[in-house]
Design a protein around this motif. Structure first.
Motif, PDB file in Angstrom:
ATOM      1  N   ARG A  31      52.191  13.455  32.017  1.00 42.73           N
ATOM      2  CA  ARG A  31      51.803  14.120  33.255  1.00 42.73           C
ATOM      3  C   ARG A  31      50.504  13.549  33.833  1.00 42.73           C
ATOM      4  O   ARG A  31      50.243  13.674  35.022  1.00 42.73           O
ATOM      5  CB  ARG A  31      51.656  15.627  33.032  1.00 42.73           C
ATOM      6  N   THR A  32      49.704  12.897  32.985  1.00 42.47           N
ATOM      7  CA  THR A  32      48.440  12.324  33.482  1.00 42.47           C
ATOM      8  C   THR A  32      48.689  11.160  34.435  1.00 42.47           C
ATOM      9  O   THR A  32      47.792  10.762  35.192  1.00 42.47           O
ATOM     10  CB  THR A  32      47.568  11.847  32.311  1.00 42.47           C
ATOM     11  N   ALA A  33      49.912  10.621  34.417  1.00 43.24           N
ATOM     12  CA  ALA A  33      50.244   9.501  35.312  1.00 43.24           C
ATOM     13  C   ALA A  33      50.514   9.968  36.737  1.00 43.24           C
ATOM     14  O   ALA A  33      50.646   9.147  37.646  1.00 43.24           O
ATOM     15  CB  ALA A  33      51.448   8.735  34.773  1.00 43.24           C
ATOM     16  N   GLU A  54      58.104   7.470  43.570  1.00 44.57           N
ATOM     17  CA  GLU A  54      58.797   8.642  43.020  1.00 44.57           C
ATOM     18  C   GLU A  54      60.172   8.804  43.654  1.00 44.57           C
ATOM     19  O   GLU A  54      61.154   9.115  42.967  1.00 44.57           O
ATOM     20  CB  GLU A  54      57.940   9.893  43.238  1.00 44.57           C
ATOM     21  N   VAL A  55      60.263   8.587  44.958  1.00 47.25           N
ATOM     22  CA  VAL A  55      61.564   8.674  45.633  1.00 47.25           C
ATOM     23  C   VAL A  55      62.521   7.640  45.062  1.00 47.25           C
ATOM     24  O   VAL A  55      63.703   7.929  44.827  1.00 47.25           O
ATOM     25  CB  VAL A  55      61.394   8.475  47.159  1.00 47.25           C
ATOM     26  N   LYS A  82      53.886  22.098  45.871  1.00 42.04           N
ATOM     27  CA  LYS A  82      54.996  21.140  45.772  1.00 42.04           C
ATOM     28  C   LYS A  82      54.640  19.981  44.844  1.00 42.04           C
ATOM     29  O   LYS A  82      55.478  19.528  44.053  1.00 42.04           O
ATOM     30  CB  LYS A  82      55.355  20.604  47.158  1.00 42.04           C
ATOM     31  N   ARG A  83      53.415  19.514  44.921  1.00 38.33           N
ATOM     32  CA  ARG A  83      53.015  18.411  44.040  1.00 38.33           C
ATOM     33  C   ARG A  83      52.970  18.857  42.576  1.00 38.33           C
ATOM     34  O   ARG A  83      53.265  18.076  41.672  1.00 38.33           O
ATOM     35  CB  ARG A  83      51.645  17.876  44.451  1.00 38.33           C
ATOM     36  N   LYS A  84      52.635  20.109  42.326  1.00 36.66           N
ATOM     37  CA  LYS A  84      52.652  20.617  40.955  1.00 36.66           C
ATOM     38  C   LYS A  84      54.082  20.640  40.407  1.00 36.66           C
ATOM     39  O   LYS A  84      54.326  20.339  39.237  1.00 36.66           O
ATOM     40  CB  LYS A  84      52.039  22.020  40.903  1.00 36.66           C
ATOM     41  N   GLU A  85      55.048  21.012  41.256  1.00 37.71           N
ATOM     42  CA  GLU A  85      56.462  20.973  40.835  1.00 37.71           C
ATOM     43  C   GLU A  85      56.861  19.551  40.458  1.00 37.71           C
ATOM     44  O   GLU A  85      57.579  19.333  39.474  1.00 37.71           O
ATOM     45  CB  GLU A  85      57.358  21.505  41.951  1.00 37.71           C
ATOM     46  N   ILE A  86      56.394  18.584  41.244  1.00 36.37           N
ATOM     47  CA  ILE A  86      56.712  17.184  40.966  1.00 36.37           C
ATOM     48  C   ILE A  86      56.072  16.748  39.650  1.00 36.37           C
ATOM     49  O   ILE A  86      56.684  16.051  38.832  1.00 36.37           O
ATOM     50  CB  ILE A  86      56.244  16.289  42.133  1.00 36.37           C
ATOM     51  N   GLU A  87      54.841  17.176  39.431  1.00 35.61           N
ATOM     52  CA  GLU A  87      54.136  16.815  38.195  1.00 35.61           C
ATOM     53  C   GLU A  87      54.881  17.294  36.959  1.00 35.61           C
ATOM     54  O   GLU A  87      54.904  16.614  35.923  1.00 35.61           O
ATOM     55  CB  GLU A  87      52.725  17.404  38.222  1.00 35.61           C
ATOM     56  N   TYR A  88      55.531  18.457  37.055  1.00 37.25           N
ATOM     57  CA  TYR A  88      56.219  19.022  35.889  1.00 37.25           C
ATOM     58  C   TYR A  88      57.719  18.697  35.895  1.00 37.25           C
ATOM     59  O   TYR A  88      58.474  19.242  35.092  1.00 37.25           O
ATOM     60  CB  TYR A  88      56.019  20.537  35.851  1.00 37.25           C
ATOM     61  N   SER A  89      58.144  17.815  36.773  1.00 36.17           N
ATOM     62  CA  SER A  89      59.554  17.421  36.821  1.00 36.17           C
ATOM     63  C   SER A  89      59.817  16.288  35.845  1.00 36.17           C
ATOM     64  O   SER A  89      58.915  15.818  35.135  1.00 36.17           O
ATOM     65  CB  SER A  89      59.922  16.985  38.238  1.00 36.17           C
ATOM     66  N   PHE A  90      61.072  15.790  35.834  1.00 32.62           N
ATOM     67  CA  PHE A  90      61.440  14.701  34.926  1.00 32.62           C
ATOM     68  C   PHE A  90      60.634  13.420  35.213  1.00 32.62           C
ATOM     69  O   PHE A  90      60.501  12.559  34.340  1.00 32.62           O
ATOM     70  CB  PHE A  90      62.941  14.406  35.058  1.00 32.62           C
TER      71      PHE A  90
END
Length: 560
Positions: free
Chosen positions: A495-497, A415-416, A481-489
């Motif tokens: 999102r299942t990935a 992700e980074v 924080k992980r939920k924010e990442i899930e809904y980011s670009f």
């Protein structure tokens, strides 16, 4: 309608040279010349109206209908007016009409000092129908409304001459009831109430005033059958009614509004925009607005021409109004003007609202803070906004380097890499923190061992104890924080990935150090350091362990 305007050397307006549309919005940093433009246009038009009415080439400053200073000579940009051609100011207006069938009507007003004390020399050339329309003494072409205007508690009836003079001088708010009275006398009160109703449904103005009996003018506002005196109305309503009333009574072709949104609630700012659109459409009024309101900019996006002013000149920029509103939203319009002017060679766009930690970290890594500007862009969800700001900087100041700081926030290495790739693709340097955030560098065991003066193992045991005692809260912050990442670009398409939060966090207590939010752990450490080590210690002080390899690499890029 004025198609083109050029104002030279009036107050802070050095060279305002631009086309105009029906509605025009001037934006810019403080002291960029926005108000000077409005005042300069109004001053020149009314000065020529007075001179033309007098039939002389010079007039006394005391005869002017509008004068934004007690001494007109200081109104010239840079150096005062003189009685020779060198120190002048000039307004040139061009119409959108073609009286000769080929060339648009245009004329210029040149201001200089007269030979006699307090006399103004005014030259206006050439003579044409457009000049005669704009500089009429009886029918004022422009109305200038400076800022939010309150009204007095009482008003006595005044002559039309007094009202006209106050309106020309920007003081019409002191005579709003008089203006409403004359609107009623002209038979236009129904028309005004029709306009008001389009913005404030079921609301109307009434004047139960008899000049034969009443000492003061009575004006009431009727809303859904309930009446109250006009002075008890809200500021949003009063501001809109004032502007509508000025236009309806004096029928100016040009309305000059200097920050009419000041102190208005965002909802009222949007209503004000609706009112201005209505005036432009129904009464054929051309409008020039100075504003710092991002709400008004957004609402006028498709309706207005936007003119960015810097250092008294028009900045020829094709940036959308959205970019202006972003700069206003993050409070960076003034500072970005300095970037454009070359004050800074590096801009560090940080997601942190407070820049204290970023400034310390950059300073400890030998960044030159005299030419490095730190600007918050407010949150990781705004990474794309930061990229747009970066693109804007590259267009406006090509030699300025841009760094976008993004907290890691428990992202995986993959992700980074995707975040770095997205930022780098815009010719911008990414800085994604090694730990969860910038604070994580200051909670690093090696750093704390150095500044506290104990072994690294002792620090690790201390931090693990703090993490164990606050495990539930640490887990909650990780999850959010992980939920924010899930809904980011990163996972916009699928999102299942996104990896499972439980799989990433694990089930051990205390959880691994990389799963702890740096801000949270630093706060807990600061609160416990005295209890643990028996003395107060500045955990943010410098240490060799704050020399961050990634920042050192960025520094070499900047110096290359």
């Amino acid at each position: 309608m004025i198609k083109h305007v050029k104002l030279e050397n009036f107050k802070n307006a050095v060279d305002f040279d631009t086309d105009l549309d029906k509605i025009n919005v001037i934006v810019g940093a403080n002291n960029s010349g926005k108000s000077s433009v409005l005042q300069g246009i109004h001053f020149n038009i009314l000065a020529e109206a007075v001179r033309r009415n007098s039939g002389r080439e010079t007039v006394s400053q005391h005869s002017l209908l509008y004068l934004p200073s007690s001494d007109f000579t200081v109104l010239r940009h840079g150096t005062p007016y003189t009685n020779y051609s060198g120190n002048t100011s000039k307004l040139t207006l061009t119409s959108d009409t073609f009286s000769d069938g080929e060339n648009a009507d245009s004329f210029s007003i040149t201001i200089s000092k007269g030979r006699n004390f307090e006399n103004i020399s005014i030259k206006c050339r050439p003579n044409n129908p457009f000049r005669q329309l704009v500089t009429s003494y009886t029918d004022l072409y422009s109305v200038y409304v400076p800022g939010l205007s309150g009204i007095p508690l009482e008003e006595k009836l005044q002559t039309k001459a007094v009202i006209r003079s106050a309106t020309a001088n920007g003081d019409a708010n002191l005579y709003l009831r008089n203006i409403l009275y004359y609107i009623k006398e002209n038979g236009d009160l129904p028309k005004l109430n029709e306009l008001i109703n389009k913005i404030f449904p079921s609301t109307s103005i009434m004047l139960p005033y008899n000049p034969e009996q009443d000492l003061n003018i009575k004006v009431t506002i009727n809303e859904n059958g309930t009446s109250l005196p006009i002075e008890l109305s809200g500021t949003g309503f009063l501001q809109i009614v004032q502007i509508m009333a000025y236009v309806l009574l004096f029928k100016p072709k040009l309305l000059l509004l200097d920050e009419p949104d000041e102190h208005l609630h965002p909802n009222n700012q949007l209503l004000l925009v609706d009112a201005l659109k209505l005036l432009a459409d129904k009464l054929n009024t051309q409008i020039i607005i100075c504003t710092h309101s991002r709400h008004m900019l957004t609402a006028l996006d498709d309706e207005a021409k936007f003119i960015w002013l810097k250092n008294g000149r028009v900045n020829q920029s094709n940036d959308s109004p959205y970019m202006y509103s972003v700069l206003m939203d993050i409070g960076a319009l003034d500072t970005f003007d300095k970037v454009i002017n070359g004050t800074y060679s590096c801009v560090f766009l940080t997601e942190d609202e407070k820049v204290k930690m970023a400034k310390r970290l950059l300073t400890y890594n030998s960044f030159n803070m005299n030419n490095t500007l730190i600007v918050p862009y407010k949150g990781c969800s705004n990474t794309e906004t930061a990229i747009q700001l970066s693109d804007f900087i590259h267009r406006s100041a090509p030699n300025c380097k841009v760094i976008i700081h993004r907290d890691r926030d428990f992202m995986t290495d993959e992700e980074v890499s995707r975040v770095n790739e997205k930022i780098s693709g815009h010719n911008t340097i990414p800085f994604v923190t090694d730990g969860s955030d910038i604070e994580a560098y200051f909670i690093d065991p090696s750093h704390l061992a150095y500044v506290i003066g104990v072994s690294r193992d002792e620090i690790i045991d201390w931090l693990n104890t703090l993490a164990s005692n606050n495990h539930v809260e640490i887990q909650e912050k990780f999850h959010n924080k992980r939920k924010e990442i899930e809904y980011s670009f990163l996972y916009r398409d699928d999102r299942t990935a996104c990896p499972s939060v439980i799989d990433l966090f694990g089930r051990t207590v205390p959880t691994a150090s990389q799963n702890r939010l740096g801000k949270f752990m630093l706060r807990k450490a600061n609160g416990d350091v005295f209890n643990k080590f028996g003395r107060s210690i500045d955990l943010l002080q410098n240490s060799p362990h704050l020399k961050i390899e990634q920042l050192q690499t960025i520094l070499r890029q900047l110096q290359a």
